[in-house]
Scaffold this motif. Structure first.
Motif, PDB file in Angstrom:
ATOM      1  N   SER A  81     -11.332   9.523  -2.193  1.00  0.00           N
ATOM      2  CA  SER A  81      -9.998   9.698  -2.479  1.00  0.00           C
ATOM      3  C   SER A  81     -10.961  11.520  -3.211  1.00  0.00           C
ATOM      4  CB  SER A  81      -9.879   8.441  -3.705  1.00  0.00           C
ATOM      5  OG  SER A  81     -10.259   8.631  -4.492  1.00  0.00           O
ATOM      6  N   LEU A 108      -5.029   4.878   2.108  1.00  0.00           N
ATOM      7  CA  LEU A 108      -5.858   4.270   1.722  1.00  0.00           C
ATOM      8  C   LEU A 108      -7.124   5.118   2.806  1.00  0.00           C
ATOM      9  CD1 LEU A 108      -5.217   0.970   1.458  1.00  0.00           C
ATOM     10  CD2 LEU A 108      -5.787   2.854  -0.801  1.00  0.00           C
ATOM     11  N   PHE A 116       0.989  -1.138   0.389  1.00  0.00           N
ATOM     12  CA  PHE A 116       0.369   0.417  -0.124  1.00  0.00           C
ATOM     13  C   PHE A 116       1.045   1.278   0.227  1.00  0.00           C
ATOM     14  CE2 PHE A 116      -3.033  -2.801   1.884  1.00  0.00           C
ATOM     15  CZ  PHE A 116      -3.343  -3.579   1.714  1.00  0.00           C
ATOM     16  N   SER A 133     -14.591   3.829  -0.749  1.00  0.00           N
ATOM     17  CA  SER A 133     -13.288   4.269  -1.239  1.00  0.00           C
ATOM     18  C   SER A 133     -13.416   5.998  -1.080  1.00  0.00           C
ATOM     19  CB  SER A 133     -12.485   3.432  -2.068  1.00  0.00           C
ATOM     20  OG  SER A 133     -11.746   4.442  -2.515  1.00  0.00           O
TER      21      SER A 133
END
Length: 358
Positions: free
Chosen positions: A136, A116, A112, A134
């Protein structure tokens, strides 16, 4: 029982009751969970338990339930999360019986290489995960999902303390950017605690500046609330049903109120906290009681110790306790006045009846 004896007993009972009410000790819950080092917790009014989230030192991605007596049991284990996941924020969606958790995973090369960030939704009846969204943006290398709030429609709002962004995640798990306001970015980064007000807007704290923002949930516009003092290193935020806002930092729990719909607000009390144990979150429990979480997170981040005991501690406002005591005296004084007036009237009635009898 004659009037003299009754009044004496009444005075005695009211005299001893005031110190008992005003002097009630805060509720302290010590609980055990090896190397949990929690950063987040919330109160579940349905189960009457606290829900506490594990951090990077806890490799099983557990959410635990803690009773008011400190009894612990594992509520949810989400083994599909990356092994270095931390639950940075928790809140209960009462309308839909869900637990919402904001999750951050720092970079862990080579698997990773970038951080995250997620929002997880769990059904509180089955403990089954409903979705994992997720989070972002264009500045994903700086992104840090921090705290989470929820509105009446099931929309979740997550602060990105690395880029001063607020994400919005609807009840189906679809994500968008609610706000990237210039009001945030005019200062240093550090959006942290967030809570939804019953009046339909968000309160958001900024750790780096001590500012409090009021954010519109429809268009994301934000403006700083004028305060009588900065909320130094503000972290978690909670709001009581009576509108009092609670903001916690490592050192202090701030009590705030406003008389104009939060154009301006005032810190009316601040209670010193134990800095060694590092409070990171605040929630409102049963009967409007304020609780802070002592998770020893610095110790956990440093990774140079082992710990299995943590604490949830009630914190009371001295100012509010004094106000409650004053009102108790007022009500008791009013009761005594009514009682003695009634006694006087009864005495006169008895005298009149005696005269008629004679």
């Amino acid at each position: 029982m004659n009037f003299s004896l009754f009044s004496t007993l009444f005075l005695f009972i009211t005299t001893i009751s005031i110190p008992t009410v005003a002097g009630t000790k805060p509720h302290v819950i010590n609980f055990r969970s090896p190397n949990l080092y929690p950063k987040s917790f919330t109160w579940d009014p349905k189960s009457q338990h606290f829900i506490v989230g594990g951090s990077t030192r806890h490799h099983h991605q557990n959410l635990i339930s803690v009773s008011d007596a400190g009894v612990v049991h594992t509520l949810i284990t989400d083994a599909t999360l990356p092994p270095n996941s931390s639950f940075h924020g928790l809140t209960i969606d009462r309308q839909n019986n869900r637990l919402l958790a904001s999750i951050h995973c720092p970079p862990s090369p080579p698997e990773f290489p970038a951080p995250l960030n997620f929002l997880a939704s769990y059904n509180l009846q089955s403990n089954r995960r409903l979705f994992l969204t997720s989070l972002s943006d264009e500045s994903h290398l700086l992104a840090v999902a921090n705290d989470v709030a929820v509105d009446y429609y099931g929309n979740a709002y997550v602060t990105n303390s690395g880029a001063d962004v607020i994400w919005k995640v609807d009840i189906n798990g679809d994500v968008s950017i609610l706000s990237h306001s210039k009001a945030f970015t005019a200062a240093k980064r550090g959006l942290n605690g967030i809570v939804h007000s019953s009046r339909g807007y968000l309160f958001v704290g900024q750790s780096s500046t001590g500012k409090l923002f009021k954010v519109d949930v429809d268009d994301g516009t934000a403006r700083a609330v004028t305060l009588n003092k900065d909320l130094t290193a503000a972290d978690g935020i909670a709001v009581r049903d009576d509108g009092v806002l609670l903001v916690v930092s490592k050192r202090t729990l701030y009590f705030l109120r406003s008389n104009d719909g939060w154009g301006a607000g005032a810190v009316f009390d601040e209670i010193a906290l134990d800095t060694r144990r590092f409070a990171t979150a605040v929630t409102v429990g049963d009967q409007k009681r304020a609780y802070v979480l002592y998770g020893h997170v610095t110790e956990g981040i440093n990774g140079n110790a082992e710990r299995d005991e943590f604490s949830i501690v009630e914190v009371k406002s001295n100012e509010e306790n004094e106000e409650e005591s004053i009102w108790l005296y007022v009500f008791i004084g009013l009761g005594l006045t009514i009682f003695f007036f009634w006694r006087f009237q009864m005495h006169r009635l008895v005298e009149r009846l005696n005269k008629k009898t004679v």
